[in-house]
Motif scaffolding. Structure first.
Motif, PDB file in Angstrom:
ATOM      1  N   PHE A  60       4.524  23.462  42.378  1.00 51.84           N
ATOM      2  CA  PHE A  60       3.382  22.883  43.361  1.00 51.84           C
ATOM      3  C   PHE A  60       4.466  21.919  44.029  1.00 51.84           C
ATOM      4  O   PHE A  60       5.121  21.006  43.605  1.00 51.84           O
ATOM      5  N   ASP A  61       4.068  22.119  45.556  1.00 53.30           N
ATOM      6  CA  ASP A  61       4.713  21.068  46.313  1.00 53.30           C
ATOM      7  C   ASP A  61       4.000  19.929  46.723  1.00 53.30           C
ATOM      8  O   ASP A  61       2.866  20.110  47.359  1.00 53.30           O
ATOM      9  N   ASP A  62       4.103  18.891  46.109  1.00 53.38           N
ATOM     10  CA  ASP A  62       3.449  17.755  46.531  1.00 53.38           C
ATOM     11  C   ASP A  62       4.382  16.596  47.028  1.00 53.38           C
ATOM     12  O   ASP A  62       3.968  15.449  47.093  1.00 53.38           O
ATOM     13  N   ARG A  63       5.531  17.047  47.980  1.00 48.96           N
ATOM     14  CA  ARG A  63       6.183  15.973  48.712  1.00 48.96           C
ATOM     15  C   ARG A  63       5.209  15.664  50.041  1.00 48.96           C
ATOM     16  O   ARG A  63       4.322  16.268  50.208  1.00 48.96           O
ATOM     17  N   ARG A  87      -4.024  21.253  36.111  1.00 45.37           N
ATOM     18  CA  ARG A  87      -4.736  22.652  36.370  1.00 45.37           C
ATOM     19  C   ARG A  87      -4.869  22.881  37.873  1.00 45.37           C
ATOM     20  O   ARG A  87      -4.462  24.170  38.036  1.00 45.37           O
ATOM     21  N   VAL A  88      -5.284  22.063  38.392  1.00 46.44           N
ATOM     22  CA  VAL A  88      -5.512  22.514  40.007  1.00 46.44           C
ATOM     23  C   VAL A  88      -4.184  22.677  40.591  1.00 46.44           C
ATOM     24  O   VAL A  88      -3.996  23.730  41.302  1.00 46.44           O
ATOM     25  N   ARG A  89      -3.277  21.976  40.184  1.00 42.39           N
ATOM     26  CA  ARG A  89      -2.003  22.038  40.788  1.00 42.39           C
ATOM     27  C   ARG A  89      -1.377  23.440  40.314  1.00 42.39           C
ATOM     28  O   ARG A  89      -0.700  24.249  41.167  1.00 42.39           O
ATOM     29  N   ASP A  90      -1.466  23.535  39.104  1.00 48.59           N
ATOM     30  CA  ASP A  90      -0.740  25.048  38.566  1.00 48.59           C
ATOM     31  C   ASP A  90      -1.631  26.044  39.215  1.00 48.59           C
ATOM     32  O   ASP A  90      -0.939  27.329  39.479  1.00 48.59           O
ATOM     33  N   ALA A  91      -2.661  25.888  39.531  1.00 49.39           N
ATOM     34  CA  ALA A  91      -3.704  27.154  40.089  1.00 49.39           C
ATOM     35  C   ALA A  91      -3.266  27.169  41.671  1.00 49.39           C
ATOM     36  O   ALA A  91      -3.851  28.282  42.305  1.00 49.39           O
TER      37      ALA A  91
END
Length: 361
Positions: free
Chosen positions: A58-61, A330-334
């Protein structure tokens, strides 16, 4: 505490019953109305794409600079043609819908509101079909507004495309609708331009879950059923039209890569790709494209649940909540590949999309 627990359990049971009813409707054998020139069967296979470095994460930059509006700044305003606005759920699209409706007629622009949910049984496609609203192209809005305006020497039309229109990755939509439309417009000295809005995926999915009044106890399961929802919506539109592969569970690495590449390929044809976090900037660019005052604002519109599975008991006992750390993880993984789609329009990553092709249909 016992009362609150009982209410939560009641809400969860009501939600599950609504979901079962929805699944049952999908499984019912319905006769599809005639769809002129519609191919008998469309492939749902996505194009192959080179592997992304595995495993994708997941790209959270931070995304300090958005590049999705840059292409439109180099284009002159539309003097005639079609602005096709794809309304991805929970990205601010209802605000845009009201903005278009409130200003239709300004500078001669007509407005077509193309979506339907729920769909009456006599207008539905076959179970599992990628065309759930089987009569959209013989609907009054399409024939009396879209086709009527396109028949004019210099058409000026805004199309708001939302639930249960064919996805933009659909072969029929590409080959029988959009490409002929683009050719016809070019012959008149006009063009079609596409616009949409993306949203940071965690915020988009959480908003979707709360909009649908998903009980907290079912949050994780519903997040997985709606994995990579933005990319799927670009390709297939509403969840009733997603291929069976994408209706439950997370996509595999290869499935996610192919979905991402297909969504990026479509967005390369878009003049405007805004983001919810800067919706006012997107509205200003839309206004400029249509020849409307750039100072014209769109009043924010908040929506309640509109799904056909609404349940009075569920709605009365449901209470908003803040997802916990496990649920957000889980939201990030999905939504790993939706995060890559979103961040492709951040200045630091904009080369990931490649050159925008604009109106190459």
């Amino acid at each position: 505490e016992a009362k609150a627990r009982a209410e939560a359990e009641t809400a969860a049971e009501a939600f599950m019953e609504a979901e079962k009813a929805f699944d049952k409707k999908l499984a019912q054998a319905l006769v599809a109305p005639v769809w002129p020139k519609h191919p008998v069967k469309l492939s749902q296979k996505l194009p192959a794409t080179p592997d992304i470095e595995a495993p994708a994460t997941f790209d959270d930059r931070p995304c300090d600079e958005w590049t999705g509006l840059a292409a439109a700044k180099a284009e002159p305003p539309l003097t005639c043609g079609v602005l096709w606005y794809l309304h991805i759920p929970k990205t601010g699209g209802t605000t845009l819908m009201h903005h278009f409706h409130a200003n239709k007629g300004r500078n001669g622009w007509r407005y077509a509101n193309m979506w339907k949910n729920p769909i009456p049984e006599d207008e539905r496609g076959a179970p599992g079909s990628s065309h759930q609203w089987a009569t959209w192209n013989i609907s009054k809005e399409w024939t009396h507004v879209v086709l009527d305006e396109l028949s004019r020497p210099k058409p000026k039309l805004i199309v708001h495309a939302h639930h249960n229109m064919p996805g933009l990755g659909d072969a029929y939509m590409q080959d029988a609708i959009l490409r002929p439309m683009a050719r016809s417009l070019r012959s008149k000295g006009c063009e079609i331009r596409f616009a949409t809005v993306l949203r940071e995926p965690v915020a988009e999915v959480v908003s979707l879950m709360l909009f649908r009044h998903v009980p907290q106890s079912l949050f994780l399961d519903c997040v997985e059923k709606n994995a990579e929802a933005m990319s799927k919506y670009i390709m297939y539109n509403f969840r009733t039209q997603w291929p069976e592969t994408y209706r439950s569970g997370l996509p595999t690495q290869r499935e996610g890569e192919r979905l991402l590449q297909a969504a990026q390929e479509i967005l390369r044809n878009f003049s405007l790709v805004g983001r919810t976090e800067q919706l006012d900037a997107f509205v200003a660019e839309v206004n400029a494209m249509l020849g409307w005052p750039t100072s014209l604002t769109a009043a924010p519109v908040r929506t309640g649940r509109q799904d056909e599975e609404s349940d009075t008991q569920s709605l009365s006992s449901w209470l908003p909540y803040e997802p916990n750390a496990t649920q957000l993880a889980r939201v990030r993984d999905a939504n790993i590949f939706d995060s890559l789609l979103y961040h492709a329009f951040c200045a630091a990553n904009s080369s990931a999309l490649g050159e925008r092709r604009a109106t190459t249909l």
